[in-house]
Design an enzyme around this catalytic site. Sequence first.
Site, PDB file in Angstrom:
ATOM      1  N   SER A   3       0.856  -1.178   0.000  1.00 45.20           N
ATOM      2  CA  SER A   3       0.000   0.000   0.000  1.00 45.20           C
ATOM      3  C   SER A   3       0.892   1.229   0.000  1.00 45.20           C
ATOM      4  O   SER A   3       1.938   1.246   0.645  1.00 45.20           O
ATOM      5  CB  SER A   3      -0.958   0.012   1.198  1.00 45.20           C
ATOM      6  OG  SER A   3      -0.246   0.149   2.385  1.00 45.20           O
ATOM      7  N   ASP A   4       0.496   2.222  -0.773  1.00 44.70           N
ATOM      8  CA  ASP A   4       1.291   3.448  -0.813  1.00 44.70           C
ATOM      9  C   ASP A   4       0.845   4.374   0.312  1.00 44.70           C
ATOM     10  O   ASP A   4       0.032   4.002   1.155  1.00 44.70           O
ATOM     11  CB  ASP A   4       1.206   4.106  -2.190  1.00 44.70           C
ATOM     12  CG  ASP A   4      -0.185   4.594  -2.549  1.00 44.70           C
ATOM     13  OD1 ASP A   4      -1.032   4.714  -1.646  1.00 44.70           O
ATOM     14  OD2 ASP A   4      -0.418   4.873  -3.732  1.00 44.70           O
ATOM     15  N   LYS A   5       1.386   5.590   0.335  1.00 45.54           N
ATOM     16  CA  LYS A   5       1.100   6.497   1.457  1.00 45.54           C
ATOM     17  C   LYS A   5      -0.361   6.906   1.550  1.00 45.54           C
ATOM     18  O   LYS A   5      -0.809   7.392   2.574  1.00 45.54           O
ATOM     19  CB  LYS A   5       1.995   7.726   1.383  1.00 45.54           C
ATOM     20  CG  LYS A   5       1.776   8.577   0.160  1.00 45.54           C
ATOM     21  CD  LYS A   5       2.777   9.699   0.106  1.00 45.54           C
ATOM     22  CE  LYS A   5       2.614  10.437  -1.208  1.00 45.54           C
ATOM     23  NZ  LYS A   5       3.703  11.331  -1.461  1.00 45.54           N
ATOM     24  N   THR A   6      -1.146   6.690   0.494  1.00 47.00           N
ATOM     25  CA  THR A   6      -2.578   6.996   0.557  1.00 47.00           C
ATOM     26  C   THR A   6      -3.397   5.760   0.893  1.00 47.00           C
ATOM     27  O   THR A   6      -4.605   5.768   0.784  1.00 47.00           O
ATOM     28  CB  THR A   6      -3.073   7.585  -0.782  1.00 47.00           C
ATOM     29  OG1 THR A   6      -2.918   6.590  -1.797  1.00 47.00           O
ATOM     30  CG2 THR A   6      -2.327   8.850  -1.145  1.00 47.00           C
TER      31      THR A   6
END
Length: 95
Positions: A3-6
């Site tokens: 998962s990315d930062k969002t």
Amino acid sequence: LCSDKTETLTLNKMVIQEDCPTYSPGETYESVLFQAALAAKWKEPPRDALDTMVLKTSGQDLAKCDAYTQLDFQPIDPRLKRTEGKLQGPHGKIF
């Protein structure tokens, strides 16, 4: 999966989208890939994720690059965020 930062789920893998907008008349998805391959060291194994993405894209005909001679190549500079290359085209033009 990552998962990315969002918090969006991703595969942690860069891809070139088939819908590749171009802003110059006459440019196509294929011509963009070809020019990107010329900006890499196409005769060598990819050295980073960006080169891997460009040089291993399905349908990429790297044999067309062999009509060009790579005169100079500077790998990615993290400060400038670009690579630089100097090539000689099949008709002798240097760019």
